[in-house]
Scaffold this motif. Structure first.
Motif, mmCIF file in Angstrom:
data_model
loop_
_atom_site.group_PDB
_atom_site.id
_atom_site.type_symbol
_atom_site.label_atom_id
_atom_site.label_comp_id
_atom_site.label_asym_id
_atom_site.label_seq_id
_atom_site.Cartn_x
_atom_site.Cartn_y
_atom_site.Cartn_z
ATOM 1 N N PRO A 191 0.817 -1.216 0.000
ATOM 2 C CA PRO A 191 0.000 0.000 0.000
ATOM 3 C C PRO A 191 0.852 1.268 0.000
ATOM 4 O O PRO A 191 2.009 1.257 0.388
ATOM 5 N N GLY A 192 0.226 2.328 -0.421
ATOM 6 C CA GLY A 192 0.818 3.637 -0.210
ATOM 7 C C GLY A 192 1.840 4.063 -1.231
ATOM 8 O O GLY A 192 2.414 5.131 -1.126
ATOM 9 N N GLU A 193 2.086 3.236 -2.247
ATOM 10 C CA GLU A 193 3.066 3.649 -3.242
ATOM 11 C C GLU A 193 2.404 3.926 -4.577
ATOM 12 O O GLU A 193 3.046 3.916 -5.632
ATOM 13 N N ALA A 194 1.127 4.183 -4.556
ATOM 14 C CA ALA A 194 0.403 4.445 -5.801
ATOM 15 C C ALA A 194 0.848 5.781 -6.389
ATOM 16 O O ALA A 194 1.501 6.576 -5.732
ATOM 17 N N GLY A 195 0.438 6.009 -7.633
ATOM 18 C CA GLY A 195 0.700 7.311 -8.228
ATOM 19 C C GLY A 195 1.882 7.295 -9.156
ATOM 20 O O GLY A 195 2.060 6.372 -9.927
ATOM 21 N N GLU A 196 2.718 8.300 -9.035
ATOM 22 C CA GLU A 196 3.752 8.516 -10.030
ATOM 23 C C GLU A 196 4.772 7.390 -10.093
ATOM 24 O O GLU A 196 5.483 7.260 -11.083
ATOM 25 N N VAL A 197 4.820 6.576 -9.049
ATOM 26 C CA VAL A 197 5.831 5.525 -9.028
ATOM 27 C C VAL A 197 5.674 4.570 -10.199
ATOM 28 O O VAL A 197 6.649 4.073 -10.739
ATOM 29 N N VAL A 198 4.425 4.329 -10.624
ATOM 30 C CA VAL A 198 4.183 3.314 -11.637
ATOM 31 C C VAL A 198 4.945 3.609 -12.921
ATOM 32 O O VAL A 198 5.527 2.719 -13.528
ATOM 33 N N ASP A 199 4.975 4.850 -13.327
ATOM 34 C CA ASP A 199 5.632 5.176 -14.583
ATOM 35 C C ASP A 199 7.112 4.844 -14.563
ATOM 36 O O ASP A 199 7.725 4.606 -15.586
ATOM 37 N N ASP A 200 7.682 4.831 -13.379
ATOM 38 C CA ASP A 200 9.098 4.522 -13.280
ATOM 39 C C ASP A 200 9.396 3.064 -13.583
ATOM 40 O O ASP A 200 10.539 2.671 -13.676
ATOM 41 N N ARG A 201 8.342 2.250 -13.721
ATOM 42 C CA ARG A 201 8.558 0.832 -14.008
ATOM 43 C C ARG A 201 9.174 0.614 -15.385
ATOM 44 O O ARG A 201 9.937 -0.307 -15.582
ATOM 45 N N VAL A 202 8.799 1.433 -16.341
ATOM 46 C CA VAL A 202 9.174 1.161 -17.731
ATOM 47 C C VAL A 202 10.568 1.713 -18.014
ATOM 48 O O VAL A 202 10.784 2.916 -18.013
ATOM 49 N N LEU A 203 11.502 0.808 -18.246
ATOM 50 C CA LEU A 203 12.884 1.209 -18.509
ATOM 51 C C LEU A 203 13.170 1.232 -20.007
ATOM 52 O O LEU A 203 13.917 2.073 -20.486
ATOM 53 N N VAL A 204 12.605 0.282 -20.720
ATOM 54 C CA VAL A 204 12.855 0.152 -22.157
ATOM 55 C C VAL A 204 11.547 -0.221 -22.843
ATOM 56 O O VAL A 204 10.806 -1.057 -22.337
ATOM 57 N N VAL A 205 11.257 0.434 -23.957
ATOM 58 C CA VAL A 205 10.078 0.102 -24.758
ATOM 59 C C VAL A 205 10.553 -0.210 -26.173
ATOM 60 O O VAL A 205 11.269 0.576 -26.766
ATOM 61 N N ARG A 206 10.138 -1.362 -26.675
ATOM 62 C CA ARG A 206 10.422 -1.667 -28.084
ATOM 63 C C ARG A 206 9.123 -2.114 -28.733
ATOM 64 O O ARG A 206 8.730 -3.262 -28.631
ATOM 65 N N ARG A 207 8.453 -1.179 -29.327
ATOM 66 C CA ARG A 207 7.170 -1.495 -29.927
ATOM 67 C C ARG A 207 7.380 -1.713 -31.416
ATOM 68 O O ARG A 207 7.837 -0.809 -32.109
ATOM 69 N N ALA A 208 7.054 -2.906 -31.892
ATOM 70 C CA ALA A 208 7.257 -3.235 -33.307
ATOM 71 C C ALA A 208 6.154 -2.615 -34.136
ATOM 72 O O ALA A 208 4.981 -2.772 -33.833
ATOM 73 N N ILE A 209 6.531 -1.887 -35.169
ATOM 74 C CA ILE A 209 5.559 -1.222 -36.030
ATOM 75 C C ILE A 209 5.860 -1.621 -37.471
ATOM 76 O O ILE A 209 6.991 -1.476 -37.922
ATOM 77 N N PRO A 210 4.857 -2.136 -38.183
ATOM 78 C CA PRO A 210 5.146 -2.644 -39.527
ATOM 79 C C PRO A 210 5.566 -1.567 -40.508
ATOM 80 O O PRO A 210 6.421 -1.789 -41.325
#
Ligand code: MN
Length: 417
Positions: free
Chosen positions: A256-275
């Motif tokens: 509990p208690g860690e909601a909010g802006e912390v979640v965005d810090d989860r994503v370190l690398v994004v590789r989205r494949a686009i045709p």
């Protein structure tokens, strides 16, 4: 190594004749596969996908995880070619795994282990951080493209008659496009992998409520699956719940208690494949001028892979720092190169008075003319108003088989009313 507690459940639901969902959990890797195709094809495709995960040898990085998904794709395609009754079978695959951080991850953070994610299709990965549930993956589905394009609402998508149509799947094409992420390991995070049979039946609020109130992961998975079946069970239902211990402490001490802006810090690398990288620009310009334009295929639905308005993309763009911005620059460069190799996609649109499968892009503004791949044997006049609107816009698919299947479905629908 990251420590986890996990559990899963799967149910045939209340309507389907068999369960074509499969899940996989072994303490380091967790996955959901949602198979499709008649003659047991869906079960076989989903089964082959999770068997490929089970057979893996030392998947230690995100690249290796993506490679594993490609290997699963090859296996399913091979099997489909050797058995004509399985032709056209496919499966989604959404995988979460403990991997080593890549060079793209900022060494200053000190994260040497991360959570690798690979996704193809419309199964989903969510993370619950405190009270906030965030969908991390982006659905590769027709309804997701329609939602993104503003044609239907999120609520309509969950009831849409075409909600089962995926625009990307394993087993369809040699060159499957795999979205991938590296996520920070945070003790107390609870991850949910699930098939569409779960999220189409339950509201996000209900999912959050069950994830928060049922402590034991296996019991939480069962509670979710049971609730989805009770809510209608129109499809097979599968849930895998994974609690992250990280440093080995009890995640419930952190939850509990860690909601909010912390979640965005989860994503370190994004590789989205686009045709096709060009589509991104087209869709952006069409968003800037929302005039629907003259009848005929528009680039709107063509932006099925447009990331700018996807929930996961909004989530990453909103508050990610310079580190990830730099990574995205690299991603765009990689995608630009990749797009040169991308096979032309297919779409179902109108030609004269007929419904036709085209190869190419439904592009009314450039001189790139799509080729007529094959007629669907269906007149535009036979379509319902809703289907006619879809076809006039052009419904895009990454593979010919999927475009054909959609044509067949259109024909069936028009003939059964
Ligand atoms: Mn499903």
């Amino acid at each position: 190594m990251t420590a986890f507690a996990w559990g899963s459940d799967s149910d045939i639901g209340a309507v389907r004749a068999n369960n074509q969902d499969r899940c996989f959990t072994d303490g380091e890797m967790f996955a959901v596969a949602d198979g499709m195709g008649g003659h047991n094809g869906g079960e076989i495709a989903a089964g082959l996908a999770v068997e490929a995960l089970a057979r893996r040898e030392g998947v230690t990085t995100l690249d290796a995880l993506v490679g594993l998904v490609h290997a699963a794709n090859d296996t399913i395609i091979e099997r489909g070619r050797s058995d004509p009754s399985l032709r056209g079978m496919g499966t989604t695959l959404c995988v979460l795994a403990d991997v080593a951080a890549s060079a793209a991850t900022d060494p200053a953070t000190g994260d040497d282990r991360v959570l690798g994610v690979a996704n193809v299709g419309d199964s989903r990965l969510y993370v619950l951080d405190g009270e906030q549930l965030t969908q991390l993956t982006e659905d590769h589905s027709l309804v997701e493209a329609l939602v993104r394009d503003g044609c239907i609402s999120r609520e309509e998508a969950a009831r849409h008659p075409q909600r089962n149509i995926v625009t990307r799947a394993l087993g369809i094409d040699d060159k499957v496009l795999v979205d991938a992420w590296e996520l920070r390991v945070v003790s107390g995070d609870r991850y949910l992998l699930c098939s569409d049979g779960l999220f189409n039946e339950l509201s996000s609020a209900r999912i959050v409520q069950l994830l928060r109130t049922v402590d034991e992961p296996g019991a939480a998975a069962t509670a979710l699956v049971t609730a989805a079946r009770d809510a209608g069970g129109h499809d097979n239902i599968t849930a895998v719940v994974v609690d992250v211990f990280g440093d080995g402490s009890d995640p419930r001490d952190h939850r509990p208690g860690e909601a909010g802006e912390v979640v965005d810090d989860r994503v370190l690398v994004v590789r989205r494949a686009i045709p096709e990288i060009d589509d991104t620009h087209e869709t952006r310009s069409s968003e800037a001028t929302p005039d629907p334009g003259p009848p005929g295929p528009s680039p709107g639905v063509a932006g099925a892979t447009e990331p700018a308005t996807a929930p996961a993309a909004r989530f990453t763009r909103r508050r990610l720092g310079l580190i990830v911005a730099a990574v995205l620059v690299v991603v765009v460069l990689v995608l630009t190169v990749a797009s040169a190799y991308a096979r032309s996609p297919y779409y179902v649109g109108g030609a004269g008075a007929e419904v036709v499968v085209f190869q190419g892009r439904p592009d009314g503004t450039l001189w790139i003319r799509p080729n007529v791949e094959e007629p669907v044997n269906l007149g535009l006049a036979e379509l319902s108003p809703d289907d006619l609107e879809l076809v006039r816009r052009g419904v895009r698919f990454d593979g010919l088989e999927q475009a054909r299947a959609f044509g067949v479905e259109l024909a069936l629908r028009s003939r059964t009313g």
